[in-house]
Design a protein around this motif. Sequence first.
Motif, PDB file in Angstrom:
ATOM      1  N   TYR A  24       0.838  -1.196   0.000  1.00  0.00           N
ATOM      2  CA  TYR A  24       0.000   0.000   0.000  1.00  0.00           C
ATOM      3  C   TYR A  24       0.870   1.242   0.000  1.00  0.00           C
ATOM      4  N   VAL A  25       0.382   2.260  -0.698  1.00  0.00           N
ATOM      5  CA  VAL A  25       1.003   3.581  -0.679  1.00  0.00           C
ATOM      6  C   VAL A  25       0.051   4.547   0.020  1.00  0.00           C
ATOM      7  N   VAL A  26       0.617   5.340   0.918  1.00  0.00           N
ATOM      8  CA  VAL A  26      -0.166   6.315   1.672  1.00  0.00           C
ATOM      9  C   VAL A  26       0.188   7.705   1.161  1.00  0.00           C
ATOM     10  N   VAL A  27      -0.820   8.427   0.702  1.00  0.00           N
ATOM     11  CA  VAL A  27      -0.622   9.778   0.173  1.00  0.00           C
ATOM     12  C   VAL A  27      -1.233  10.788   1.148  1.00  0.00           C
ATOM     13  N   GLY A  28      -0.491  11.878   1.374  1.00  0.00           N
ATOM     14  CA  GLY A  28      -1.024  12.949   2.210  1.00  0.00           C
ATOM     15  C   GLY A  28      -0.807  12.760   3.691  1.00  0.00           C
ATOM     16  N   ALA A  29       0.144  11.903   4.079  1.00  0.00           N
ATOM     17  CA  ALA A  29       0.390  11.658   5.507  1.00  0.00           C
ATOM     18  C   ALA A  29       1.866  11.868   5.815  1.00  0.00           C
ATOM     19  N   SER A  30       2.160  12.052   7.077  1.00  0.00           N
ATOM     20  CA  SER A  30       3.527  12.197   7.567  1.00  0.00           C
ATOM     21  C   SER A  30       3.859  11.003   8.459  1.00  0.00           C
ATOM     22  N   PRO A  31       5.135  10.767   8.725  1.00  0.00           N
ATOM     23  CA  PRO A  31       5.485   9.690   9.665  1.00  0.00           C
ATOM     24  C   PRO A  31       4.814   9.865  11.024  1.00  0.00           C
ATOM     25  N   LYS A  32       4.703  11.097  11.476  1.00  0.00           N
ATOM     26  CA  LYS A  32       4.078  11.339  12.774  1.00  0.00           C
ATOM     27  C   LYS A  32       2.628  10.878  12.778  1.00  0.00           C
ATOM     28  N   GLU A  33       1.910  11.137  11.696  1.00  0.00           N
ATOM     29  CA  GLU A  33       0.513  10.710  11.614  1.00  0.00           C
ATOM     30  C   GLU A  33       0.399   9.190  11.560  1.00  0.00           C
ATOM     31  N   MET A  34       1.335   8.542  10.878  1.00  0.00           N
ATOM     32  CA  MET A  34       1.308   7.081  10.816  1.00  0.00           C
ATOM     33  C   MET A  34       1.522   6.478  12.206  1.00  0.00           C
ATOM     34  N   LEU A  35       2.473   7.033  12.936  1.00  0.00           N
ATOM     35  CA  LEU A  35       2.736   6.536  14.284  1.00  0.00           C
ATOM     36  C   LEU A  35       1.529   6.763  15.196  1.00  0.00           C
ATOM     37  N   ALA A  36       0.896   7.904  15.019  1.00  0.00           N
ATOM     38  CA  ALA A  36      -0.288   8.194  15.831  1.00  0.00           C
ATOM     39  C   ALA A  36      -1.425   7.224  15.544  1.00  0.00           C
ATOM     40  N   GLY A  37      -1.443   6.663  14.325  1.00  0.00           N
ATOM     41  CA  GLY A  37      -2.474   5.694  13.960  1.00  0.00           C
ATOM     42  C   GLY A  37      -2.139   4.275  14.373  1.00  0.00           C
ATOM     43  N   GLY A  38      -1.025   4.090  15.075  1.00  0.00           N
ATOM     44  CA  GLY A  38      -0.649   2.771  15.564  1.00  0.00           C
ATOM     45  C   GLY A  38       0.232   1.973  14.632  1.00  0.00           C
ATOM     46  N   PHE A  39       0.639   2.570  13.511  1.00  0.00           N
ATOM     47  CA  PHE A  39       1.523   1.860  12.587  1.00  0.00           C
ATOM     48  C   PHE A  39       2.927   1.760  13.183  1.00  0.00           C
ATOM     49  N   ARG A  40       3.620   0.655  12.866  1.00  0.00           N
ATOM     50  CA  ARG A  40       4.969   0.440  13.411  1.00  0.00           C
ATOM     51  C   ARG A  40       5.996   0.643  12.298  1.00  0.00           C
ATOM     52  N   ARG A  44      14.236   1.456   6.702  1.00  0.00           N
ATOM     53  CA  ARG A  44      15.477   2.136   7.063  1.00  0.00           C
ATOM     54  C   ARG A  44      15.765   3.306   6.128  1.00  0.00           C
ATOM     55  N   ASP A  45      15.559   3.085   4.810  1.00  0.00           N
ATOM     56  CA  ASP A  45      15.888   4.115   3.839  1.00  0.00           C
ATOM     57  C   ASP A  45      14.760   5.122   3.638  1.00  0.00           C
ATOM     58  N   PHE A  46      13.532   4.693   3.807  1.00  0.00           N
ATOM     59  CA  PHE A  46      12.383   5.587   3.660  1.00  0.00           C
ATOM     60  C   PHE A  46      11.260   5.027   4.523  1.00  0.00           C
ATOM     61  N   PRO A  47      10.297   5.851   4.873  1.00  0.00           N
ATOM     62  CA  PRO A  47       9.274   5.419   5.834  1.00  0.00           C
ATOM     63  C   PRO A  47       8.344   4.328   5.307  1.00  0.00           C
ATOM     64  N   VAL A  48       8.470   3.132   5.868  1.00  0.00           N
ATOM     65  CA  VAL A  48       7.567   2.020   5.640  1.00  0.00           C
ATOM     66  C   VAL A  48       7.036   1.597   6.996  1.00  0.00           C
ATOM     67  N   PHE A  49       5.742   1.288   7.046  1.00  0.00           N
ATOM     68  CA  PHE A  49       5.104   0.985   8.322  1.00  0.00           C
ATOM     69  C   PHE A  49       4.303  -0.300   8.204  1.00  0.00           C
TER      70      PHE A  49
END
Length: 407
Positions: A24-40, A44-49
């Motif tokens: 899946y690709v997530v558009v319009g989100a930041s790493p902070k928002e992903m973490l807030a949604g419970g994603f882990r 290493r090279d780019f944000p994957v959750f």
Amino acid sequence: MEIFTVGGAIRDELLGLPVKDRDYVVVGASPKEMLAGGFRPVGRDFPVFLHPRTHEEYALARTERKTGHGYQGFSFHTAPDVSLADDLARRDLTINAIARAADGSLIDPYRGVDDLAARVLRHVGPAFTEDPVRILRLARFAARFVDFTVAPETVSLMRRMVDDGEVNHLVVERVWQELAKGLMEARPSRMFQVLRDCGALTRLLPELDRLFGVPQRADCHPEVDTGVHVMMVVDLSAQNGCALPVRWAALLHDLGKGTTPDTDLPRHPGHEARSVELAGQICARLKVPVDCRELAVLVARYHGDIHRARELAPATIVRLLENTDGLRRPDRFEQLLSACACDFHGRLGWRDVPYAAPAILRQALAAVRNVDAATVARGCSEGGQIPGRIHEARVAAVKRAQSASGS
């Protein structure tokens, strides 16, 4: 925030194939928002959750910029303003650049659906040239999707990449990874054909590339060309569902024929020993796993002897079993026999020719394994006699087995 299913899952769905993994690709989100949604986070090279419940991978939409040579020569940019189109533009092939929205609609800016229908492997755009691994990936897809062709403009692009030296910067571990995956596809020969067509094979596996055009005796090899024979052997190993070590050994078994002096052709005296040396060099260069390397060397060294099993004396058969460690490693010995069977049948018109060697050697191995070495050792007055007496007992066991079976 918008979430799109992308890549191989969409491709395989449209082809009517089973889907193993979904990305899946997530558009319009930041790493902070992903973490807030419970994603882990796992990238290493780019944000994957990883999704908190399904554990599937969700990557933030990103763009790439070339910063150096090879697979690792990139910098990545992720931000809420990176669009889906931006993300799809960096992908390798049009058939892998299709996305599906939450409402089920397809987003296909590079006409990947059309290429699926036409059975064409085509690069998305100029970004393809920035990563030489994509040459290997495309070749692997050709081995998987056997009714697809490679777009002429993509072949030309890959040739330019090879000429520019990009392939020379590939990390050997990644080369092995892609070759191993391609060997496990439906028709591995297509991977090597694509690599030959763009000139990459002579850079990656020159020992294999030089086999094409080398003649063999037509009475033993109606296909004549050594490279064609090796491709037939590898494809047969795939058709037979063989394990990776067998397929790798099938690929390397005849490398020595590429160094046969012209004055000896179309015969290849001593090619087994040369094949052993060359197979060892390739395995060391690519850091091939031990099981694949060991079997490749065994097949290169002994395939000629195994083909002649019916002609071998019992003592020679016992030495063969001992030298290949068949007594202690019967499973690997079976892989050795499987690779040799592929070699025997992998010739033009030889698919249904009877091949007696495996049955002869299995019978001999069973007889040898029934010899009680401890009992033989106890009957020896001196320790130095033990190895010779055990060998004699094994030879006698093989003779009895052959006599009982009439072979």
